[in-house]
Design a protein around this motif. Structure first.
Motif, PDB file in Angstrom:
ATOM      1  N   ALA A 168      14.860 118.560 113.079  1.00  0.00           N
ATOM      2  CA  ALA A 168      13.810 118.515 114.098  1.00  0.00           C
ATOM      3  C   ALA A 168      14.391 118.068 115.427  1.00  0.00           C
ATOM      4  O   ALA A 168      15.282 117.218 115.483  1.00  0.00           O
ATOM      5  CB  ALA A 168      12.696 117.549 113.681  1.00  0.00           C
ATOM      6  N   GLY A 169      13.885 118.668 116.486  1.00  0.00           N
ATOM      7  CA  GLY A 169      14.156 118.206 117.840  1.00  0.00           C
ATOM      8  C   GLY A 169      12.881 117.593 118.381  1.00  0.00           C
ATOM      9  O   GLY A 169      11.809 118.212 118.287  1.00  0.00           O
ATOM     10  N   ILE A 170      12.951 116.397 118.914  1.00  0.00           N
ATOM     11  CA  ILE A 170      11.756 115.670 119.341  1.00  0.00           C
ATOM     12  C   ILE A 170      11.866 115.309 120.820  1.00  0.00           C
ATOM     13  O   ILE A 170      12.846 114.694 121.254  1.00  0.00           O
ATOM     14  CB  ILE A 170      11.564 114.388 118.501  1.00  0.00           C
ATOM     15  CG1 ILE A 170      11.452 114.753 117.009  1.00  0.00           C
ATOM     16  CG2 ILE A 170      10.334 113.619 118.962  1.00  0.00           C
ATOM     17  CD1 ILE A 170      11.414 113.553 116.084  1.00  0.00           C
ATOM     18  N   LEU A 171      10.850 115.710 121.561  1.00  0.00           N
ATOM     19  CA  LEU A 171      10.774 115.427 122.997  1.00  0.00           C
ATOM     20  C   LEU A 171       9.524 114.592 123.225  1.00  0.00           C
ATOM     21  O   LEU A 171       8.417 115.018 122.870  1.00  0.00           O
ATOM     22  CB  LEU A 171      10.673 116.751 123.762  1.00  0.00           C
ATOM     23  CG  LEU A 171      11.260 116.869 125.163  1.00  0.00           C
ATOM     24  CD1 LEU A 171      12.775 116.765 125.098  1.00  0.00           C
ATOM     25  CD2 LEU A 171      10.881 118.218 125.770  1.00  0.00           C
ATOM     26  N   ILE A 172       9.669 113.400 123.765  1.00  0.00           N
ATOM     27  CA  ILE A 172       8.514 112.547 124.067  1.00  0.00           C
ATOM     28  C   ILE A 172       8.482 112.283 125.566  1.00  0.00           C
ATOM     29  O   ILE A 172       9.462 111.802 126.144  1.00  0.00           O
ATOM     30  CB  ILE A 172       8.569 111.223 123.286  1.00  0.00           C
ATOM     31  CG1 ILE A 172       8.445 111.492 121.780  1.00  0.00           C
ATOM     32  CG2 ILE A 172       7.460 110.282 123.743  1.00  0.00           C
ATOM     33  CD1 ILE A 172       8.428 110.251 120.918  1.00  0.00           C
ATOM     34  N   GLN A 194      10.993 123.971 126.003  1.00  0.00           N
ATOM     35  CA  GLN A 194      10.260 123.376 127.122  1.00  0.00           C
ATOM     36  C   GLN A 194      10.541 124.133 128.418  1.00  0.00           C
ATOM     37  O   GLN A 194       9.620 124.435 129.187  1.00  0.00           O
ATOM     38  CB  GLN A 194      10.648 121.913 127.287  1.00  0.00           C
ATOM     39  CG  GLN A 194       9.892 121.203 128.405  1.00  0.00           C
ATOM     40  CD  GLN A 194      10.605 119.966 128.908  1.00  0.00           C
ATOM     41  OE1 GLN A 194      11.814 119.962 129.101  1.00  0.00           O
ATOM     42  NE2 GLN A 194       9.856 118.896 129.095  1.00  0.00           N
ATOM     43  N   LYS A 195      11.791 124.475 128.646  1.00  0.00           N
ATOM     44  CA  LYS A 195      12.167 125.175 129.876  1.00  0.00           C
ATOM     45  C   LYS A 195      11.624 126.597 129.888  1.00  0.00           C
ATOM     46  O   LYS A 195      11.072 127.059 130.891  1.00  0.00           O
ATOM     47  CB  LYS A 195      13.695 125.191 130.004  1.00  0.00           C
ATOM     48  CG  LYS A 195      14.214 125.739 131.325  1.00  0.00           C
ATOM     49  CD  LYS A 195      13.922 124.794 132.466  1.00  0.00           C
ATOM     50  CE  LYS A 195      14.595 125.259 133.755  1.00  0.00           C
ATOM     51  NZ  LYS A 195      14.294 124.369 134.893  1.00  0.00           N
ATOM     52  N   ALA A 197      17.334 123.128 121.130  1.00  0.00           N
ATOM     53  CA  ALA A 197      16.235 124.086 120.972  1.00  0.00           C
ATOM     54  C   ALA A 197      14.947 123.577 121.601  1.00  0.00           C
ATOM     55  O   ALA A 197      14.220 124.336 122.271  1.00  0.00           O
ATOM     56  CB  ALA A 197      16.015 124.403 119.498  1.00  0.00           C
ATOM     57  N   VAL A 198      14.627 122.298 121.408  1.00  0.00           N
ATOM     58  CA  VAL A 198      13.381 121.784 121.970  1.00  0.00           C
ATOM     59  C   VAL A 198      13.469 121.706 123.498  1.00  0.00           C
ATOM     60  O   VAL A 198      12.478 121.962 124.205  1.00  0.00           O
ATOM     61  CB  VAL A 198      13.006 120.419 121.338  1.00  0.00           C
ATOM     62  CG1 VAL A 198      13.867 119.276 121.872  1.00  0.00           C
ATOM     63  CG2 VAL A 198      11.523 120.113 121.559  1.00  0.00           C
ATOM     64  N   SER A 221       4.803 115.894 124.797  1.00  0.00           N
ATOM     65  CA  SER A 221       5.584 115.514 123.618  1.00  0.00           C
ATOM     66  C   SER A 221       5.625 116.700 122.665  1.00  0.00           C
ATOM     67  O   SER A 221       4.577 117.235 122.286  1.00  0.00           O
ATOM     68  CB  SER A 221       4.959 114.296 122.930  1.00  0.00           C
ATOM     69  OG  SER A 221       5.009 113.169 123.792  1.00  0.00           O
ATOM     70  N   LEU A 222       6.841 117.117 122.306  1.00  0.00           N
ATOM     71  CA  LEU A 222       7.038 118.311 121.490  1.00  0.00           C
ATOM     72  C   LEU A 222       7.902 117.982 120.284  1.00  0.00           C
ATOM     73  O   LEU A 222       8.791 117.132 120.357  1.00  0.00           O
ATOM     74  CB  LEU A 222       7.744 119.412 122.293  1.00  0.00           C
ATOM     75  CG  LEU A 222       7.192 119.771 123.680  1.00  0.00           C
ATOM     76  CD1 LEU A 222       8.132 120.768 124.357  1.00  0.00           C
ATOM     77  CD2 LEU A 222       5.802 120.355 123.557  1.00  0.00           C
TER      78      LEU A 222
END
Length: 350
Positions: free
Chosen positions: A215-219, A192-193, A187-188, A202-203
């Motif tokens: 949670a999905g974490i994008l750094i 972003q896309k 999902a994260v 960072s999301l």
């Protein structure tokens, strides 16, 4: 690109991948442009393009204007040459989408949940879709559990899927590359896309859904998985002396699936403490919530409550988004990446 230190077979795979990726990014290119841009010799590019044209993977779209010599042919990638399949598994439904190389959806559908009879229903669904769309060359499957390289190792509500090598199972069965991903990680990536945000942001994507908080974490543009691929299992975060996040959210009750909107005082307090913890640890640009669970009034209350724990100026932006669309889009992204970088497993074995 240095062509000296690889076997012919492995180098061909690398060149195929970069030419596919470049043509999709640029829209079209000539052989000379590809050779200069990628640092690959012109004869090698010509050979690969000729094979791709014979296979129907690229086609000529015309000739460039002459600069004094022979006019160069311009090529475009055929988005219909390969298709991908994204499937996500939920407690009450199974959602799938078939799409081409540029993400255009060819078919989208919803079926009953496959969790009740383990793998029979899922296997039958995938088998029927592959029969209908024989050009599918990659599959991405999303699950509400923790995943380590295709093995589901933490999925409390569905014991028949626990500690199961789902990727290996379906690759052996269908001879097609398979990606298995945690729902929130997908999902994260999808958010972003879809949002067109900066790659290095960072999301954090927060969602409860039918299976409890995750949670999905994008750094800096990369999904954080952790040393044992357990990142994002926020249910276990100890927010109080005697309660973790899951316990604080539900107060001993089951999640209200009839009205999933977050509105209770204890829910807002728990989320606000979680936000403060995320700010102090990773300081994300944005936290995304599902619009199914959130509204602007509650977001404003969370912002006020979170500012009791950390300075207001460090709080992230709060956004509501369509979780299902983000989830599917993330799976599509993973399937397309696998589609472009690889070929059918049966071809790899030849």
């Amino acid at each position: 690109m240095d062509e000296r230190f690889a076997t012919p077979k492995s180098m061909k795979k690398v060149i195929l991948r970069v030419i596919r990726t470049t043509l999709l990014q640029l829209g079209s290119a000539t052989k000379v442009e590809l050779s200069k841009l990628l640092g690959i010799s012109f004869p090698t590019v010509s050979k690969i393009i000729a094979q791709m044209e014979r296979d129907g993977e690229v086609y000529e779209i015309g000739l460039d204007d002459s600069s004094g010599g022979r006019r160069a042919k311009r090529y475009e990638f055929n988005p219909e040459h390969m298709l991908g399949l994204a499937v996500f598994l939920e407690e009450n439904e199974t959602v799938y989408a078939v799409f081409n190389c540029v993400g255009e959806v060819k078919e989208h559908g919803t079926r009953a949940s496959v969790f009740q009879d383990a793998f029979n229903s899922l296997t039958e669904l995938l088998h029927n879709i592959l029969l209908e769309f024989p050009k599918i060359t990659s599959i991405a499957i999303g699950v509400p559990g923790a995943v380590n390289n295709g093995r589901i190792f933490h999925i409390p509500n569905y014991q028949s899927f626990h500690d199961f090598e789902l990727k290996t199972y379906f690759e052996d069965l269908f001879s097609i590359p398979v990606v298995v991903e945690n729902d929130m990680n997908a999902a994260v990536l999808g958010f972003q896309k879809r949002s067109g945000g900066e790659d290095k942001q960072s999301l954090v994507y927060l969602y409860s859904g039918k299976n409890g908080p995750g949670a999905g974490i994008l750094i800096n543009g990369d999904v954080v998985r952790g040393s044992t691929f357990f990142t994002g299992e926020i249910s276990f975060m100890p927010l109080y002396d005697n309660q973790n996040f899951h316990q604080a959210m539900y107060q001993g009750n089951k999640k209200n699936t009839e009205n999933p909107t977050i509105h209770e005082k204890h829910e807002i307090q728990a989320i606000s403490r979680l936000i403060a913890s995320l700010v102090a640890i990773i300081n994300p640009h944005t936290v995304i919530f599902s619009k199914e669970e959130m509204n602007q009034t509650v977001l404003n209350r969370i912002a006020i409550e979170s500012a009791k724990y950390v300075p207001k100026e460090h709080l992230p932006e709060f956004i509501m988004s369509d979780w299902k669309q983000d989830y599917l889009h993330g799976l599509q992204r993973l399937a397309i990446e696998r589609m472009i970088t690889g070929i059918r497993i049966v071809d790899e074995l030849e």
